[in-house]
Write a protein that holds these residues in place. Sequence first.
Motif, PDB file in Angstrom:
ATOM      1  N   LEU A 196      -4.774  11.449   4.469  1.00  0.00           N
ATOM      2  CA  LEU A 196      -4.780  11.705   3.029  1.00  0.00           C
ATOM      3  C   LEU A 196      -5.556  10.616   2.291  1.00  0.00           C
ATOM      4  O   LEU A 196      -6.315  10.904   1.359  1.00  0.00           O
ATOM      5  CB  LEU A 196      -3.345  11.777   2.508  1.00  0.00           C
ATOM      6  N   SER A 197      -5.366   9.366   2.724  1.00  0.00           N
ATOM      7  CA  SER A 197      -6.075   8.264   2.094  1.00  0.00           C
ATOM      8  C   SER A 197      -7.580   8.388   2.299  1.00  0.00           C
ATOM      9  O   SER A 197      -8.367   8.154   1.379  1.00  0.00           O
ATOM     10  CB  SER A 197      -5.574   6.937   2.665  1.00  0.00           C
ATOM     11  N   SER A 198      -7.977   8.779   3.522  1.00  0.00           N
ATOM     12  CA  SER A 198      -9.396   8.936   3.817  1.00  0.00           C
ATOM     13  C   SER A 198     -10.021  10.025   2.955  1.00  0.00           C
ATOM     14  O   SER A 198     -11.126   9.865   2.436  1.00  0.00           O
ATOM     15  CB  SER A 198      -9.592   9.262   5.302  1.00  0.00           C
ATOM     16  N   VAL A 199      -9.289  11.135   2.780  1.00  0.00           N
ATOM     17  CA  VAL A 199      -9.805  12.243   1.977  1.00  0.00           C
ATOM     18  C   VAL A 199      -9.940  11.822   0.517  1.00  0.00           C
ATOM     19  O   VAL A 199     -10.964  12.057  -0.139  1.00  0.00           O
ATOM     20  CB  VAL A 199      -8.883  13.470   2.100  1.00  0.00           C
ATOM     21  N   PHE A 200      -8.880  11.158  -0.007  1.00  0.00           N
ATOM     22  CA  PHE A 200      -8.901  10.738  -1.412  1.00  0.00           C
ATOM     23  C   PHE A 200      -9.998   9.708  -1.648  1.00  0.00           C
ATOM     24  O   PHE A 200     -10.799   9.832  -2.581  1.00  0.00           O
ATOM     25  CB  PHE A 200      -7.542  10.152  -1.795  1.00  0.00           C
ATOM     26  N   ASN A 201     -10.030   8.679  -0.795  1.00  0.00           N
ATOM     27  CA  ASN A 201     -11.055   7.645  -0.950  1.00  0.00           C
ATOM     28  C   ASN A 201     -12.448   8.214  -0.772  1.00  0.00           C
ATOM     29  O   ASN A 201     -13.385   7.824  -1.476  1.00  0.00           O
ATOM     30  CB  ASN A 201     -10.827   6.526   0.065  1.00  0.00           C
ATOM     31  N   GLY A 202     -12.577   9.160   0.191  1.00  0.00           N
ATOM     32  CA  GLY A 202     -13.877   9.770   0.422  1.00  0.00           C
ATOM     33  C   GLY A 202     -14.370  10.530  -0.789  1.00  0.00           C
ATOM     34  O   GLY A 202     -15.542  10.450  -1.165  1.00  0.00           O
ATOM     35  N   ALA A 203     -13.449  11.283  -1.424  1.00  0.00           N
ATOM     36  CA  ALA A 203     -13.827  12.057  -2.608  1.00  0.00           C
ATOM     37  C   ALA A 203     -14.247  11.138  -3.749  1.00  0.00           C
ATOM     38  O   ALA A 203     -15.245  11.373  -4.437  1.00  0.00           O
ATOM     39  CB  ALA A 203     -12.662  12.944  -3.042  1.00  0.00           C
ATOM     40  N   TRP A 204     -13.461  10.044  -3.931  1.00  0.00           N
ATOM     41  CA  TRP A 204     -13.776   9.089  -4.997  1.00  0.00           C
ATOM     42  C   TRP A 204     -15.103   8.381  -4.719  1.00  0.00           C
ATOM     43  O   TRP A 204     -15.967   8.310  -5.598  1.00  0.00           O
ATOM     44  CB  TRP A 204     -12.656   8.073  -5.132  1.00  0.00           C
ATOM     45  N   ASP A 205     -15.276   7.880  -3.499  1.00  0.00           N
ATOM     46  CA  ASP A 205     -16.499   7.141  -3.154  1.00  0.00           C
ATOM     47  C   ASP A 205     -17.723   8.043  -3.211  1.00  0.00           C
ATOM     48  O   ASP A 205     -18.796   7.618  -3.652  1.00  0.00           O
ATOM     49  CB  ASP A 205     -16.361   6.525  -1.761  1.00  0.00           C
ATOM     50  N   PHE A 206     -17.571   9.281  -2.756  1.00  0.00           N
ATOM     51  CA  PHE A 206     -18.694  10.216  -2.775  1.00  0.00           C
ATOM     52  C   PHE A 206     -19.092  10.546  -4.214  1.00  0.00           C
ATOM     53  O   PHE A 206     -20.285  10.589  -4.543  1.00  0.00           O
ATOM     54  CB  PHE A 206     -18.326  11.489  -2.015  1.00  0.00           C
ATOM     55  N   SER A 207     -18.096  10.748  -5.069  1.00  0.00           N
ATOM     56  CA  SER A 207     -18.395  11.039  -6.476  1.00  0.00           C
ATOM     57  C   SER A 207     -19.119   9.866  -7.122  1.00  0.00           C
ATOM     58  O   SER A 207     -20.079  10.045  -7.879  1.00  0.00           O
ATOM     59  CB  SER A 207     -17.092  11.327  -7.237  1.00  0.00           C
ATOM     60  N   SER A 209     -20.940   7.639  -5.557  1.00  0.00           N
ATOM     61  CA  SER A 209     -22.290   7.525  -4.998  1.00  0.00           C
ATOM     62  C   SER A 209     -23.244   8.515  -5.663  1.00  0.00           C
ATOM     63  O   SER A 209     -24.423   8.215  -5.848  1.00  0.00           O
ATOM     64  CB  SER A 209     -22.256   7.742  -3.483  1.00  0.00           C
ATOM     65  N   ILE A 210     -22.728   9.692  -6.032  1.00  0.00           N
ATOM     66  CA  ILE A 210     -23.566  10.670  -6.737  1.00  0.00           C
ATOM     67  C   ILE A 210     -23.971  10.116  -8.098  1.00  0.00           C
ATOM     68  O   ILE A 210     -25.132  10.237  -8.521  1.00  0.00           O
ATOM     69  CB  ILE A 210     -22.825  12.016  -6.888  1.00  0.00           C
ATOM     70  N   LEU A 211     -23.023   9.499  -8.784  1.00  0.00           N
ATOM     71  CA  LEU A 211     -23.344   8.905 -10.082  1.00  0.00           C
ATOM     72  C   LEU A 211     -24.397   7.818  -9.934  1.00  0.00           C
ATOM     73  O   LEU A 211     -25.320   7.712 -10.742  1.00  0.00           O
ATOM     74  CB  LEU A 211     -22.078   8.342 -10.720  1.00  0.00           C
ATOM     75  N   LYS A 212     -24.269   6.985  -8.883  1.00  0.00           N
ATOM     76  CA  LYS A 212     -25.241   5.919  -8.649  1.00  0.00           C
ATOM     77  C   LYS A 212     -26.604   6.479  -8.264  1.00  0.00           C
ATOM     78  O   LYS A 212     -27.637   5.832  -8.465  1.00  0.00           O
ATOM     79  CB  LYS A 212     -24.739   4.968  -7.559  1.00  0.00           C
ATOM     80  N   GLY A 213     -26.620   7.664  -7.664  1.00  0.00           N
ATOM     81  CA  GLY A 213     -27.886   8.282  -7.271  1.00  0.00           C
ATOM     82  C   GLY A 213     -28.517   9.088  -8.384  1.00  0.00           C
ATOM     83  O   GLY A 213     -29.597   9.657  -8.195  1.00  0.00           O
ATOM     84  N   VAL A 320     -26.214   4.574   7.035  1.00  0.00           N
ATOM     85  CA  VAL A 320     -25.836   5.013   5.702  1.00  0.00           C
ATOM     86  C   VAL A 320     -25.557   3.778   4.855  1.00  0.00           C
ATOM     87  O   VAL A 320     -25.384   2.671   5.375  1.00  0.00           O
ATOM     88  CB  VAL A 320     -24.585   5.916   5.714  1.00  0.00           C
ATOM     89  N   PHE A 321     -25.537   3.982   3.538  1.00  0.00           N
ATOM     90  CA  PHE A 321     -25.221   2.899   2.622  1.00  0.00           C
ATOM     91  C   PHE A 321     -23.734   2.923   2.269  1.00  0.00           C
ATOM     92  O   PHE A 321     -23.194   3.969   1.923  1.00  0.00           O
ATOM     93  CB  PHE A 321     -26.010   3.040   1.312  1.00  0.00           C
ATOM     94  N   LEU A 322     -23.090   1.765   2.362  1.00  0.00           N
ATOM     95  CA  LEU A 322     -21.763   1.602   1.782  1.00  0.00           C
ATOM     96  C   LEU A 322     -21.954   0.920   0.428  1.00  0.00           C
ATOM     97  O   LEU A 322     -22.521  -0.166   0.349  1.00  0.00           O
ATOM     98  CB  LEU A 322     -20.874   0.724   2.674  1.00  0.00           C
ATOM     99  N   PHE A 357     -20.249  12.751   3.815  1.00  0.00           N
ATOM    100  CA  PHE A 357     -20.639  13.703   2.772  1.00  0.00           C
ATOM    101  C   PHE A 357     -21.991  13.336   2.171  1.00  0.00           C
ATOM    102  O   PHE A 357     -22.761  14.216   1.778  1.00  0.00           O
ATOM    103  CB  PHE A 357     -19.564  13.764   1.685  1.00  0.00           C
ATOM    104  N   THR A 358     -22.273  12.034   2.099  1.00  0.00           N
ATOM    105  CA  THR A 358     -23.566  11.604   1.566  1.00  0.00           C
ATOM    106  C   THR A 358     -24.713  12.081   2.443  1.00  0.00           C
ATOM    107  O   THR A 358     -25.729  12.583   1.940  1.00  0.00           O
ATOM    108  CB  THR A 358     -23.604  10.072   1.428  1.00  0.00           C
ATOM    109  N   THR A 359     -24.564  11.936   3.764  1.00  0.00           N
ATOM    110  CA  THR A 359     -25.622  12.406   4.666  1.00  0.00           C
ATOM    111  C   THR A 359     -25.773  13.921   4.590  1.00  0.00           C
ATOM    112  O   THR A 359     -26.881  14.450   4.698  1.00  0.00           O
ATOM    113  CB  THR A 359     -25.354  11.980   6.119  1.00  0.00           C
TER     114      THR A 359
END
Length: 468
Positions: A196-207, A209-213, A320-322, A357-359
């Motif tokens: 659950l933590s991975s999914v939540f963190n992944g969604a937040w981090d991916f969102s 990264s989209i803003l940064k891109g 990939v970029f972190l 998700f970024t890739t």
Amino acid sequence: MEFGEEGLLQEPVSPGGQFINSSVLSLAILAILESQVPIDDSQTFFLLKNVFLPINPRFSSIMVEGADKKNKQWKKVTVKVEDHVHVPIFSSGMSPASYDIYFDEYITKIASETFPQSRPLWELHLFKYPTSHAAGQMIFKIHHALGDGYSLMGALLSCLQNAHNPSIPLTFPTLKSAKNETSSRSRAFEFMPKILSSVFNGAWDFSWSILKGTWVEDDRTPIRSGVEGVEFRPVSVSTLMLPIEEIKLIKNKLGVTINDVITGTIFMGIRMYIQEMNSEKSSSQNCTALVLLNTRLVAGYKSVQEMLIETNKSWGNRFVFLQVSVPKSSEVSKPLDFVWEAHNIIKRQRKSSAWYFTTRLWDILKKFRGAEAASKYIYNTLKNTSITITNMIGPLEQMSLVNHPIEGIYFIVTGSPQCLSVTAMSYMGKLRIALVAEKDFIDTNVLQACMKDAFRLICEAVNEFPIK
């Protein structure tokens, strides 16, 4: 992987290779080898033809449009080795300090130049003058589209030998995973929360990264000018050395990784530099670092043959970029806090699904809008952030290239739309950190001093902790 007749290879250009060799973005890797003896170039052409070129067909190929006009392919060409070798000529008999200046100017020049697309994307530069670092320097400039640092370092190392005993292979530091002493029952109870933590963190981090891109930029700071076209401006390259044994001592006492110590030192050095150059706003300015993550499931270098076999396929651009926020000095004040912050953020990011998700996003952009669109997205991610950090592991023993013992080695990445990038590489018990900074904007002497001071303060602070 085989050649047919002179023409197309039986291999398309990877998506990553297309993304970083486009009209939008073009990245190159420079590996600098410092020779302990004066450079004898009498065997250069022979070695390039018979040792370097056979390593990978891409070294004898150019990138061309495929039949579908959407994807590119590698086309085999006849390589004129003399077109790829450059030996600058300067006045003879000057002091090493004088040649330091010439070398700095020369590496700045070649770092800013782009590759002609009409010939294979690599060059060798031989600086045959003694500097304060070496009797001579060999610079391999290779386009990032040919492979990432892992691939290209593996290729370069395959040309090198153990300086003291060529019959003994070079060895590298082992990467040991922390022991997991948790019971199977405890792991079962922890499994679901981790998912659950991975999914939540992944969604937040991916969102994020989209803003940064797209449109969210870092603040303008003494390490980020925010101007357009910074990748075309002259750069200044400087290096500093840190002892690996002291880094390991910090790692053991704090229970973190070597990468955490390196990244924490860089973060603290950056904040100290920003404070030095702009004390009024430095404590609260937003800075984002792109920390490169190797996505291969390997613990060390593979041979070139292993990287190229069908069952492995580890050659290429697999990173990939972190996106890691550089801790603010208004929130983190103690030296060790920078290391722990780096440890916590990178640990969480590594377990996040955002990089996957970024890739996938890059693939979707390529499929529906073309490789240029994906390249533009990656370009914007770089442009909107402040710094890129990447590191590689080098051999424990001294290495030699054709009877030239290598005194030191480091690498840099050029072509990024950022004012600052930092690379690190270990070699013979020392860590070489290279700073690539926009010339006349970043004061590399002050930045280098800040990095050294940051490491010193971290070392002093860690003395209060017992060894774990």
